[in-house]
Design a protein around this motif. Structure first.
Motif, short mmCIF file in Angstrom:
data_model
loop_
_atom_site.label_atom_id
_atom_site.label_comp_id
_atom_site.label_asym_id
_atom_site.label_seq_id
_atom_site.Cartn_x
_atom_site.Cartn_y
_atom_site.Cartn_z
N SER A 11 9.61 -12.46 -14.57
CA SER A 11 9.91 -11.24 -15.31
C SER A 11 11.12 -10.56 -14.69
O SER A 11 11.13 -10.31 -13.48
CB SER A 11 8.71 -10.29 -15.24
OG SER A 11 9.09 -8.98 -15.62
N GLY A 39 5.62 -11.35 -27.83
CA GLY A 39 4.78 -10.32 -27.21
C GLY A 39 4.79 -9.00 -27.96
O GLY A 39 3.95 -8.14 -27.74
N GLN A 46 -1.80 -10.71 -25.89
CA GLN A 46 -2.63 -11.14 -24.76
C GLN A 46 -2.47 -12.63 -24.44
O GLN A 46 -3.06 -13.11 -23.48
CB GLN A 46 -4.10 -10.81 -25.02
CG GLN A 46 -4.37 -9.34 -25.26
CD GLN A 46 -3.85 -8.46 -24.13
OE1 GLN A 46 -4.07 -8.74 -22.96
NE2 GLN A 46 -3.15 -7.39 -24.49
N GLN A 47 -1.70 -13.33 -25.26
CA GLN A 47 -1.51 -14.77 -25.05
C GLN A 47 -0.30 -15.02 -24.14
O GLN A 47 0.40 -14.09 -23.76
CB GLN A 47 -1.33 -15.47 -26.39
CG GLN A 47 -2.54 -15.37 -27.29
CD GLN A 47 -2.38 -16.11 -28.60
OE1 GLN A 47 -1.49 -16.94 -28.76
NE2 GLN A 47 -3.24 -15.81 -29.55
N THR A 48 -0.10 -16.30 -23.80
CA THR A 48 1.07 -16.69 -23.00
C THR A 48 1.83 -17.80 -23.74
O THR A 48 1.39 -18.28 -24.78
CB THR A 48 0.66 -17.23 -21.61
OG1 THR A 48 0.07 -18.54 -21.77
CG2 THR A 48 -0.28 -16.30 -20.89
N GLY A 98 8.60 -9.77 -19.61
CA GLY A 98 7.34 -9.67 -18.87
C GLY A 98 6.91 -10.93 -18.14
O GLY A 98 5.92 -10.93 -17.42
N GLN A 100 5.73 -13.70 -19.54
CA GLN A 100 4.45 -14.10 -20.14
C GLN A 100 4.59 -15.08 -21.30
O GLN A 100 3.78 -16.01 -21.42
CB GLN A 100 3.72 -12.86 -20.63
CG GLN A 100 2.37 -13.11 -21.23
CD GLN A 100 1.66 -11.81 -21.62
OE1 GLN A 100 1.97 -10.75 -21.10
NE2 GLN A 100 0.74 -11.91 -22.54
N HIS A 101 5.57 -14.90 -22.16
CA HIS A 101 5.67 -15.70 -23.38
C HIS A 101 6.86 -16.67 -23.33
O HIS A 101 6.69 -17.87 -23.17
CB HIS A 101 5.80 -14.79 -24.62
CG HIS A 101 4.64 -13.88 -24.80
ND1 HIS A 101 4.64 -12.58 -24.36
CD2 HIS A 101 3.43 -14.09 -25.38
CE1 HIS A 101 3.47 -12.01 -24.66
NE2 HIS A 101 2.72 -12.92 -25.29
N VAL A 104 7.51 -18.57 -19.88
CA VAL A 104 6.43 -19.54 -19.62
C VAL A 104 6.62 -20.76 -20.52
O VAL A 104 6.57 -21.91 -20.07
CB VAL A 104 5.04 -18.90 -19.82
CG1 VAL A 104 3.94 -19.95 -19.87
CG2 VAL A 104 4.77 -17.87 -18.72
N HIS A 127 4.50 -20.11 -12.41
CA HIS A 127 4.58 -18.98 -13.33
C HIS A 127 4.33 -17.72 -12.51
O HIS A 127 3.18 -17.36 -12.22
CB HIS A 127 3.56 -19.14 -14.47
CG HIS A 127 3.81 -20.33 -15.33
ND1 HIS A 127 4.97 -20.48 -16.08
CD2 HIS A 127 3.08 -21.45 -15.54
CE1 HIS A 127 4.92 -21.63 -16.73
NE2 HIS A 127 3.79 -22.24 -16.42
N GLU A 129 4.52 -14.53 -12.89
CA GLU A 129 3.75 -13.41 -13.43
C GLU A 129 2.42 -13.85 -14.05
O GLU A 129 1.61 -13.01 -14.43
CB GLU A 129 4.56 -12.65 -14.50
CG GLU A 129 5.94 -12.23 -14.07
CD GLU A 129 5.97 -11.37 -12.81
OE1 GLU A 129 4.97 -10.66 -12.53
OE2 GLU A 129 6.97 -11.42 -12.10
N GLN A 130 2.21 -15.13 -14.17
CA GLN A 130 0.99 -15.68 -14.80
C GLN A 130 0.37 -16.72 -13.86
O GLN A 130 0.27 -17.90 -14.19
CB GLN A 130 1.33 -16.33 -16.15
CG GLN A 130 2.01 -15.42 -17.14
CD GLN A 130 1.12 -14.26 -17.55
OE1 GLN A 130 -0.06 -14.41 -17.78
NE2 GLN A 130 1.71 -13.07 -17.64
#
Length: 137
Positions: A11, A39, A46-48, A98, A100-101, A104, A127, A129-130
């Protein structure tokens, strides 16, 4: 001696570009923020980038396929050169807002591409942040 390729998703807001711990001084940092952000859509919040819905969105509603084709061309130039010269490390980073999406997804797809095209390399994915995704693959 083989080439280890360390791929990160991160991120820009939370941690910024990951530091290269190998002493090689870095590598690539690709900014995914120019790609539409799944996102911002309620069902994907809430997904990645590992989730099917997010992947289908990125593949059909954004310029992500073109972005990744260009990334593949760029990283292949370095990987070919690094292999011929006996280099041991390359880091490839994908950042988005973020982590996340988009980042990733990009990290996973580029890792898959490198593993297929360059089976003699070792590919790791982080990852940042994940972390729950890091045990996969």
């Amino acid at each position: 001696m083989s080439l280890t390729i360390d791929i990160h998703s991160f991120s820009y807001k939370k941690g910024g570009i990951p530091k290269d711990e190998t002493g090689n001084g870095g590598g690539f940092a690709f900014d995914c923020r120019g790609i539409l952000n799944p996102g911002r859509i309620e069902e994907y919040k809430q997904q990645t980038g590992c989730d099917t819905g997010v992947q289908e969105y990125l593949e059909t509603k954004t310029k992500m396929p073109k972005f990744l084709e260009l990334v593949k061309s760029l990283v292949s130039i370095n990987i070919d050169d690094y292999l011929s010269r006996g280099f041991e490390n390359l880091q490839i980073n994908f950042g988005c807002t973020g982590g996340q999406h988009r980042s990733v997804y990009s990290a996973e797809k580029i890792a898959e591409f490198i593993r297929e095209k360059y089976p003699q390399t070792t590919v790791t994915i982080n990852h940042d942040e994940q972390p729950q995704l890091n045990h996969q693959k």
